[in-house]
Design an enzyme around this catalytic site. Structure first.
Site, PDB file in Angstrom:
ATOM      1  N   LYS A 289       0.230   0.187 -22.219  1.00  0.00           N
ATOM      2  CA  LYS A 289       1.110  -0.192 -21.109  1.00  0.00           C
ATOM      3  C   LYS A 289       0.729  -1.573 -20.589  1.00  0.00           C
ATOM      4  O   LYS A 289      -0.430  -1.821 -20.226  1.00  0.00           O
ATOM      5  CB  LYS A 289       0.986   0.844 -19.988  1.00  0.00           C
ATOM      6  CG  LYS A 289       1.739   0.501 -18.708  1.00  0.00           C
ATOM      7  CD  LYS A 289       1.441   1.538 -17.623  1.00  0.00           C
ATOM      8  CE  LYS A 289       1.989   1.112 -16.267  1.00  0.00           C
ATOM      9  NZ  LYS A 289       1.615   2.061 -15.191  1.00  0.00           N
ATOM     10  N   ASP A 294       3.002  -4.356 -10.558  1.00  0.00           N
ATOM     11  CA  ASP A 294       3.869  -3.215 -10.258  1.00  0.00           C
ATOM     12  C   ASP A 294       4.069  -3.103  -8.762  1.00  0.00           C
ATOM     13  O   ASP A 294       3.201  -2.612  -8.037  1.00  0.00           O
ATOM     14  CB  ASP A 294       3.252  -1.933 -10.812  1.00  0.00           C
ATOM     15  CG  ASP A 294       4.133  -0.714 -10.563  1.00  0.00           C
ATOM     16  OD1 ASP A 294       5.341  -0.908 -10.309  1.00  0.00           O
ATOM     17  OD2 ASP A 294       3.614   0.408 -10.631  1.00  0.00           O
ATOM     18  N   LYS A 301       6.079   0.541  -3.483  1.00  0.00           N
ATOM     19  CA  LYS A 301       4.801   1.118  -3.090  1.00  0.00           C
ATOM     20  C   LYS A 301       4.448   0.711  -1.662  1.00  0.00           C
ATOM     21  O   LYS A 301       4.916  -0.324  -1.169  1.00  0.00           O
ATOM     22  CB  LYS A 301       3.692   0.589  -4.018  1.00  0.00           C
ATOM     23  CG  LYS A 301       3.784   1.022  -5.456  1.00  0.00           C
ATOM     24  CD  LYS A 301       2.674   0.354  -6.262  1.00  0.00           C
ATOM     25  CE  LYS A 301       2.711   0.775  -7.718  1.00  0.00           C
ATOM     26  NZ  LYS A 301       2.360   2.201  -7.907  1.00  0.00           N
ATOM     27  N   ASP A 312      -2.384  -3.124 -13.656  1.00  0.00           N
ATOM     28  CA  ASP A 312      -1.524  -2.094 -14.250  1.00  0.00           C
ATOM     29  C   ASP A 312      -1.233  -2.377 -15.724  1.00  0.00           C
ATOM     30  O   ASP A 312      -0.527  -1.612 -16.372  1.00  0.00           O
ATOM     31  CB  ASP A 312      -0.223  -1.973 -13.462  1.00  0.00           C
ATOM     32  CG  ASP A 312       0.334  -0.558 -13.474  1.00  0.00           C
ATOM     33  OD1 ASP A 312      -0.423   0.380 -13.787  1.00  0.00           O
ATOM     34  OD2 ASP A 312       1.533  -0.382 -13.178  1.00  0.00           O
ATOM     35  N   ASP A 371       9.149   3.609  -9.588  1.00  0.00           N
ATOM     36  CA  ASP A 371       7.702   3.409  -9.657  1.00  0.00           C
ATOM     37  C   ASP A 371       7.065   4.167 -10.823  1.00  0.00           C
ATOM     38  O   ASP A 371       5.880   4.021 -11.076  1.00  0.00           O
ATOM     39  CB  ASP A 371       7.055   3.832  -8.330  1.00  0.00           C
ATOM     40  CG  ASP A 371       5.623   3.340  -8.199  1.00  0.00           C
ATOM     41  OD1 ASP A 371       5.274   2.342  -8.860  1.00  0.00           O
ATOM     42  OD2 ASP A 371       4.849   3.942  -7.430  1.00  0.00           O
ATOM     43  N   GLU A 373       7.404   3.512 -13.901  1.00  0.00           N
ATOM     44  CA  GLU A 373       7.888   2.548 -14.892  1.00  0.00           C
ATOM     45  C   GLU A 373       7.085   2.560 -16.183  1.00  0.00           C
ATOM     46  O   GLU A 373       7.599   2.199 -17.246  1.00  0.00           O
ATOM     47  CB  GLU A 373       7.874   1.138 -14.283  1.00  0.00           C
ATOM     48  CG  GLU A 373       6.549   0.406 -14.302  1.00  0.00           C
ATOM     49  CD  GLU A 373       5.448   1.080 -13.490  1.00  0.00           C
ATOM     50  OE1 GLU A 373       4.274   0.950 -13.881  1.00  0.00           O
ATOM     51  OE2 GLU A 373       5.762   1.731 -12.474  1.00  0.00           O
ATOM     52  N   ARG A 375       5.971   4.938 -18.136  1.00  0.00           N
ATOM     53  CA  ARG A 375       6.495   5.819 -19.191  1.00  0.00           C
ATOM     54  C   ARG A 375       7.780   5.266 -19.792  1.00  0.00           C
ATOM     55  O   ARG A 375       8.101   5.551 -20.950  1.00  0.00           O
ATOM     56  CB  ARG A 375       6.696   7.226 -18.626  1.00  0.00           C
ATOM     57  CG  ARG A 375       7.781   7.346 -17.593  1.00  0.00           C
ATOM     58  CD  ARG A 375       7.639   8.624 -16.763  1.00  0.00           C
ATOM     59  NE  ARG A 375       6.498   8.553 -15.864  1.00  0.00           N
ATOM     60  CZ  ARG A 375       6.101   9.559 -15.091  1.00  0.00           C
ATOM     61  NH1 ARG A 375       6.750  10.714 -15.109  1.00  0.00           N
ATOM     62  NH2 ARG A 375       5.061   9.428 -14.295  1.00  0.00           N
TER      63      ARG A 375
END
Length: 520
Positions: A289, A294, A301, A312, A371, A373, A375
């Site tokens: 990933k 993010d 968030k 992230d 959020d 994101e 996956r």
């Protein structure tokens, strides 16, 4: 390394668009690491002294107390009264410059040697210049306090070396320069190959930390791809291809494009190829990933902790570090790395809760929370791997769910597997290099929750968050051998411990190398 290839690149935005310098700062990478000299124990005149010492008596390692009846207090020459050589404990020796220290190795377990090496080099790194004789770089000799304190095995020597090199890593963005470090460690000839390998693993972990920790004002998807390519330049025969947003659209990477659609800095896909002529065994595909920042998107968030979202991309960074190590170590296994890169931002072009996204391969996802994101981008990359690369096993690694951090804390990664054999192999690979993994279930009765009423799958099924995310990703694996590694906890650290630094940790990098090496 082969010359990287690209599609077209998106137009620059912000200050770069009209030639102005961007306001954001980032260090020149890679971050310097200590140089380890392994032949000869005598350093130059003026070198600092680092001595390590084991405990004389076994202890209760949870409480650092003696297991049996108390023995006479252990006296360590040069140490203050009452000092114990617990793993990573360090005390300064008194006297004129150059400085000297004694470092504890505790019971002499692998993690104790890593802790001791890291504590030793940090003492050298952080001591005021007045405590050293004039020396550039800072130089120390690291040796046992007594002959009986020497490591017993190649594994222990390797752990000590890894601690020294990786413990010297510190990611900072400052205007002042950092002193270079050199540590002389007389390694027996029969153990030098193991030590050299440990140094490569340490360097790979440090590069993963560098990529993950770089502030996101600098770290766009294109910056990550370009900088990672530069950091791989010393990995001979490692192929690098970077694809742009136009290519992603042509190939149907709907998840990556949706997640990256809210940012002015478009997404990328890195493909790293290690295919040595003597490759044996399986073809392993690693998917990491690569969310360079993010915000949570429209499902934004809270501010608390958002600064950590520069890390992230830790899964993608681990894949980059692992491929570098595999190539430099000439591991005879074919490995491909995929890093889908996007910035999950908020704007009028951001994807929304309630949208339906079509992924590579045609599967559609009902979006319920922007959020979630990670996956979305992993699903595209996994589908691409199965369509184009014919892997024998796919391993994805991601800072995916806060639920996994709640379940396992900050020093253990969660592993989901399509078979017990694969799960065991991954856990053993981590144990071999000091990274801890805990087996997690793919609970059958929760699988129907992945189904959507309006699309093929729901982005966030009900039930436990970490398991639900794994079950979502499994829908894109077509029943092929697969591992999912959730590193939301151990990918970041609030304070150093053993060889782990504050900030991005590089967790999973060494595990991936060991896992791939065992597939030959």
């Amino acid at each position: 390394m082969s010359t990287p290839t690209r599609g077209g690149r998106g137009a620059p935005v912000g200050p770069e668009a009209d030639g102005g310098a961007p306001p954001f700062a980032a260090p020149a990478l890679p971050t310097p690491l200590a140089e380890l000299v392994t032949t000869g124990s005598e350093g130059p005149d003026g070198a600092a002294e680092l001595r390590w010492r084991r405990r004389d008596q076994a202890t209760d390692t949870d409480n650092d107390t003696d297991i049996d009846d108390p023995a006479p207090e252990e006296v360590v020459d040069g140490a203050p009264p009452g000092w114990k050589p617990s793993a990573g404990a360090v005390t300064a020796l008194t006297g004129p410059p150059p400085a000297g220290w004694i470092v504890g190795v505790g019971e002499g377990r692998e993690r104790d040697w890593r802790a001791a090496g890291a504590a030793a080099v940090r003492a050298l790194r952080d001591v005021p210049a007045a405590a050293l004789r004039e020396s550039d770089p800072r130089v120390a000799v690291l040796r046992p306090d007594r002959p009986t304190d020497a490591p017993d095995t190649a594994t222990d020597w390797a752990a000590l070396a890894l601690g020294v090199v990786l413990g010297s890593h510190r990611f900072i963005v400052r205007s002042d320069t950092r002193p270079a470090l050199r540590v002389h460690l007389d390694v027996p000839a029969e153990h030098r190959d193991a030590v050299d390998r440990a140094v490569e693993l340490a360097a790979a972990t440090a590069r993963a930390r560098d990529l993950a920790d770089t502030p996101s004002g600098t770290k766009s998807p294109d910056w990550f791809a370009t900088t990672a390519t530069e950091l791989l330049a010393d990995a001979e025969d490692l192929g690098v291809t970077v694809r742009d947003e136009a290519w992603l659209a042509e190939q149907g990477f709907g998840g990556v494009l949706a997640v990256g659609g809210g940012s002015s800095r478009p997404p990328r896909l890195m493909e790293l190829t290690w295919s040595p002529p003597d490759a044996t065994g399986e073809h392993v595909v690693l998917v990491g990933k690569g969310i360079t920042f993010d915000t949570g998107g429209i499902s934004i968030k809270p501010n608390a902790g958002m600064a950590d979202m520069r890390t992230d991309c830790s899964g993608g960074a681990a894949v980059v570090g692992a491929l570098r190590a595999l190539a430099r170590l000439r591991v005879p296994v074919r490995v491909t790395g995929l890093v889908p890169l996007a910035e999950n931002h908020v704007s009028g072009s951001a994807y929304r809760p309630g949208d339906v996204v079509r992924h590579r391969g045609g599967t559609t996802t009902e979006v319920t929370n922007t959020d979630a994101e990670g996956r979305m981008v992993l699903a595209d990359a996994i589908a691409y791997a199965l369509d184009e690369l014919a892997p024998d096993v796919v391993v994805d690694v991601a800072t995916l769910t806060g639920a996994m951090k709640v379940a396992l804390g900050v020093r253990t990664g969660g592993v989901f597997a399509s078979s017990p054999t694969l799960r065991t192999a991954l856990v053993e690979a981590g144990a071999a290099t000091g990274e801890t993994w805990w087996p997690m279930p793919l609970t059958a009765d929760l699988d129907p929750d992945v189904d959507s009423a309006i699309a093929d799958v729901r982005q966030i099924p009900g039930g436990p968050g970490g398991i639900a995310a794994a079950l979502f990703l499994r829908r894109f694996t077509a029943g092929r051998p697969w591992l999912h590694l959730d590193i939301a906890g151990p990918a970041r650290c609030d304070g150093p411990h053993e060889e782990v630094a504050k900030g991005a940790t590089g967790f999973a990098t060494r595990t991936l190398v060991e896992f791939c090496a065992a597939r030959g």
